[in-house]
Scaffold this motif. Structure first.
Motif, PDB file in Angstrom:
ATOM      1  N   ARG A  14       0.833  -1.201   0.000  1.00  0.00           N
ATOM      2  CA  ARG A  14       0.000   0.000   0.000  1.00  0.00           C
ATOM      3  C   ARG A  14       0.869   1.254   0.000  1.00  0.00           C
ATOM      4  O   ARG A  14       0.388   2.352  -0.201  1.00  0.00           O
ATOM      5  CB  ARG A  14      -0.915  -0.003   1.233  1.00  0.00           C
ATOM      6  CG  ARG A  14      -2.018  -1.029   1.125  1.00  0.00           C
ATOM      7  CD  ARG A  14      -2.855  -1.071   2.394  1.00  0.00           C
ATOM      8  NE  ARG A  14      -2.091  -1.598   3.520  1.00  0.00           N
ATOM      9  CZ  ARG A  14      -2.638  -1.972   4.683  1.00  0.00           C
ATOM     10  NH1 ARG A  14      -3.939  -1.865   4.865  1.00  0.00           N
ATOM     11  NH2 ARG A  14      -1.882  -2.446   5.650  1.00  0.00           N
ATOM     12  N   ASN A  65       4.331   3.506  -1.333  1.00  0.00           N
ATOM     13  CA  ASN A  65       4.936   3.786  -2.636  1.00  0.00           C
ATOM     14  C   ASN A  65       5.901   2.645  -2.954  1.00  0.00           C
ATOM     15  O   ASN A  65       6.856   2.420  -2.211  1.00  0.00           O
ATOM     16  CB  ASN A  65       5.682   5.126  -2.549  1.00  0.00           C
ATOM     17  CG  ASN A  65       6.483   5.416  -3.809  1.00  0.00           C
ATOM     18  OD1 ASN A  65       6.498   4.617  -4.753  1.00  0.00           O
ATOM     19  ND2 ASN A  65       7.132   6.571  -3.822  1.00  0.00           N
ATOM     20  N   PRO A  66       5.674   1.903  -4.038  1.00  0.00           N
ATOM     21  CA  PRO A  66       6.511   0.724  -4.324  1.00  0.00           C
ATOM     22  C   PRO A  66       8.001   1.057  -4.373  1.00  0.00           C
ATOM     23  O   PRO A  66       8.822   0.216  -4.002  1.00  0.00           O
ATOM     24  CB  PRO A  66       6.012   0.259  -5.691  1.00  0.00           C
ATOM     25  CG  PRO A  66       4.650   0.819  -5.839  1.00  0.00           C
ATOM     26  CD  PRO A  66       4.607   2.082  -5.041  1.00  0.00           C
ATOM     27  N   SER A  88       2.304  -1.648  -6.642  1.00  0.00           N
ATOM     28  CA  SER A  88       1.252  -0.997  -5.852  1.00  0.00           C
ATOM     29  C   SER A  88       0.022  -1.887  -5.817  1.00  0.00           C
ATOM     30  O   SER A  88      -0.367  -2.486  -6.826  1.00  0.00           O
ATOM     31  CB  SER A  88       0.880   0.348  -6.466  1.00  0.00           C
ATOM     32  OG  SER A  88      -0.333   0.796  -5.880  1.00  0.00           O
ATOM     33  N   GLN A 140      -2.821  -1.060  -5.850  1.00  0.00           N
ATOM     34  CA  GLN A 140      -3.807  -0.531  -6.802  1.00  0.00           C
ATOM     35  C   GLN A 140      -3.823  -1.326  -8.105  1.00  0.00           C
ATOM     36  O   GLN A 140      -4.835  -1.366  -8.809  1.00  0.00           O
ATOM     37  CB  GLN A 140      -3.490   0.936  -7.139  1.00  0.00           C
ATOM     38  CG  GLN A 140      -3.310   1.863  -5.939  1.00  0.00           C
ATOM     39  CD  GLN A 140      -4.579   1.992  -5.118  1.00  0.00           C
ATOM     40  OE1 GLN A 140      -5.685   1.820  -5.644  1.00  0.00           O
ATOM     41  NE2 GLN A 140      -4.430   2.246  -3.816  1.00  0.00           N
TER      42      GLN A 140
END
Lengths: 328, 328
Positions: B35, B37-38, B52, B54
């Motif tokens: 969750r 920032n990669p 991510s 997302q």
């Protein structure tokens, strides 16, 4: 409806099954089969017939699970495949080296007849096998150690009884504390046969027998004693009867293993049993797996299974819902 | 072909999964989802992307088992049902009281989407549950006792940290030797909360804080400490860092029970864990059950399962034949 249990063979195991069935709310004993004259066998449960094994095929539709209580040396290799053609069966076959051939014979018979058979149920093989399986799966980078005892080894006691001049004998297998300690430390010690177990023998001599000769013959007996530290005590018949009639046993399964990016973490998984009655514990395990066999049969499964193939929930009377709420 | 593993969440558990997958011959790590920032997450395995969360739905067909490494308080109740709609998933949900509702939500999602989900995998719930199940099935007439420790309780440490004047804290749960001894004797003792465990706290104070007031607030805290014998030590930040950074834990599951016509035989089943790293042991269990999940999925099973529903053999890479020959 109760699970209808039949018992074949009324020795220590058969008697243990009888008690375990009495204590299981979901089971009833419907018959005890014997190779002896049925009139000579008195069981403890009222209103349950003792039947000659010759007539067992008349009971095909009256029994859900037949529990085979014979010995592994000669009884079960013949009985389990034979009765798997007529019944769902369960046994405590415990000759580790011959499990693959026993499995093959039983699996063929059970698959052909559409029954379920569960073999090698007890504590080793049995609960100890289950523990080895879980521990190996969780800690692949490690080693496991099985210790037996303190308890009587029937095979070793018999070996002593065959010596000339021996009237009776009892042999205890005892795990060495020092070995257990080393294993628990996680160093994966390389333990010899002698390092792991001690053998303590109680011997009643025939009149006039040569104690020193008997002791020497025990201690040098290949396979059974030569590779062990062996202690021999000579006792009277009365002492044997008074102090060594128990059936206590037990043992340990320990696996240690490492995890971590640099294998920097050590873990110890230990399972131990301390049993007042070896046969009654074995039969308690058998009865739990008889319940599982009944459930598998009702699901339409057939063939031979072992403890490794059966989920823990199948051993219990509670529903999945109850188990998740109260036991998980 | 390897089992393709995805990790969601890269904390202690996520890192443990990464190592366990590296050590599993039949698995490969294909992605870590975060969750955060990669770019801010550095993992230890080369050539594996950090992605991510997302974008997780783009990975639907590239992952066999997604291991959810979030916490039980808020992450997993939302994540496990959600991701069971896209993936076969496994989690370590450990809030015992909420397992039934978690199961229901996950089961519905997994059944609807045709996936497998395994929940509450670890050591308690997990291996301890498995042990309770076997021991209850074998000794129905008995009682079981679970002890935890010695090890850090995260919840109790957090509770101390919320006290005004406390800069840092670590709380060890310690089983009482005397209680263990009584349980092993098989007398089914009636043990209070205070009888079973001791709570030992190491606390770093803020400058100027009132030690006596903090100690009193800890010892009288309802639910967490009031019902226990609690020991409080005040230490420096340096001591905390030096002596209390470990993640060791462990515990005991003991069941004793009686068998025999007159209940004359007592038996003790004991399972214990001694773990250098609580999260790495938990992830080792998760990875073994991920293997089982993969196998169940390939058999066409769907829905939510727990450790109680899964046979031991499913956790291992070996065939049934190999297991019967070498491990049974």
């Amino acid at each position: 409806m109760s699970i209808r249990i039949g018992i074949l063979g009324y020795g220590n195991l058969g008697r243990g099954i009888e008690v375990a069935v009495r204590d299981a709310e979901d089971m009833e004993l419907v018959a005890v089969f014997t190779r002896r004259n049925p009139d000579s066998v008195k069981i403890r449960t009222g209103n349950v017939p003792v039947v000659s094994v010759q007539e067992i095929d008349e009971w095909k539709d009256k029994i859900d699970i037949l529990v085979l209580c014979g010995g592994s040396a000669t009884d079960l290799p013949e009985q389990t495949p034979k009765y798997a053609t007529m019944f769902n069966v369960i046994d405590s076959f415990d000759t580790h080296a011959r499990i693959p051939e026993h499995f093959a014979a039983v699996n063929e018979a059970a698959n052909k007849s559409g029954h379920i058979a569960v073999i090698s149920v007890g504590w080793d093989p049995g609960m100890f096998s289950v523990q080895r399986a879980y521990a190996n799966a969780i800690l692949p980078d490690g080693g496991d150690y099985t210790f037996w005892g303190k308890g009587v080894s029937q095979g070793h006691s018999d070996a002593i009884r065959r010596i000339k001049g021996v009237k009776d004998a009892r042999q205890y297998t005892i795990p060495k504390e020092d070995a257990l300690k080393k294993v628990r430390e996680g160093s994966l010690p390389d333990l010899s046969t002698r390092d792991k177990h001690l053998r303590e023998c109680y011997v009643v001599l025939e009149d006039g027998a040569d104690a020193a000769a008997v002791e020497n013959e025990i201690k040098t007996m290949p396979n059974y004693f030569a590779d062990y530290d062996t202690i021999v005590h000579f006792i009277s018949e009365e002492e044997m009867k008074r102090d060594h009639s128990g059936l206590a046993h037990g043992g340990f399964v320990i696996r240690t293993g490492k995890t971590g990016f640099d294998k920097e973490h050590n873990h110890v998984i230990e399972y131990s049993l301390k049993l007042d009655s070896n046969p009654e514990f074995t039969t308690s395990v058998l009865i739990a797996y008889a319940r599982a066999a009944y459930r598998m049969k009702n699901e339409g499964q057939t063939g031979c299974k072992t403890v490794l193939d059966i989920p823990p929930a199948y051993l219990l009377t509670q529903s999945g819902e109850e188990l998740r709420a109260h036991l998980l």
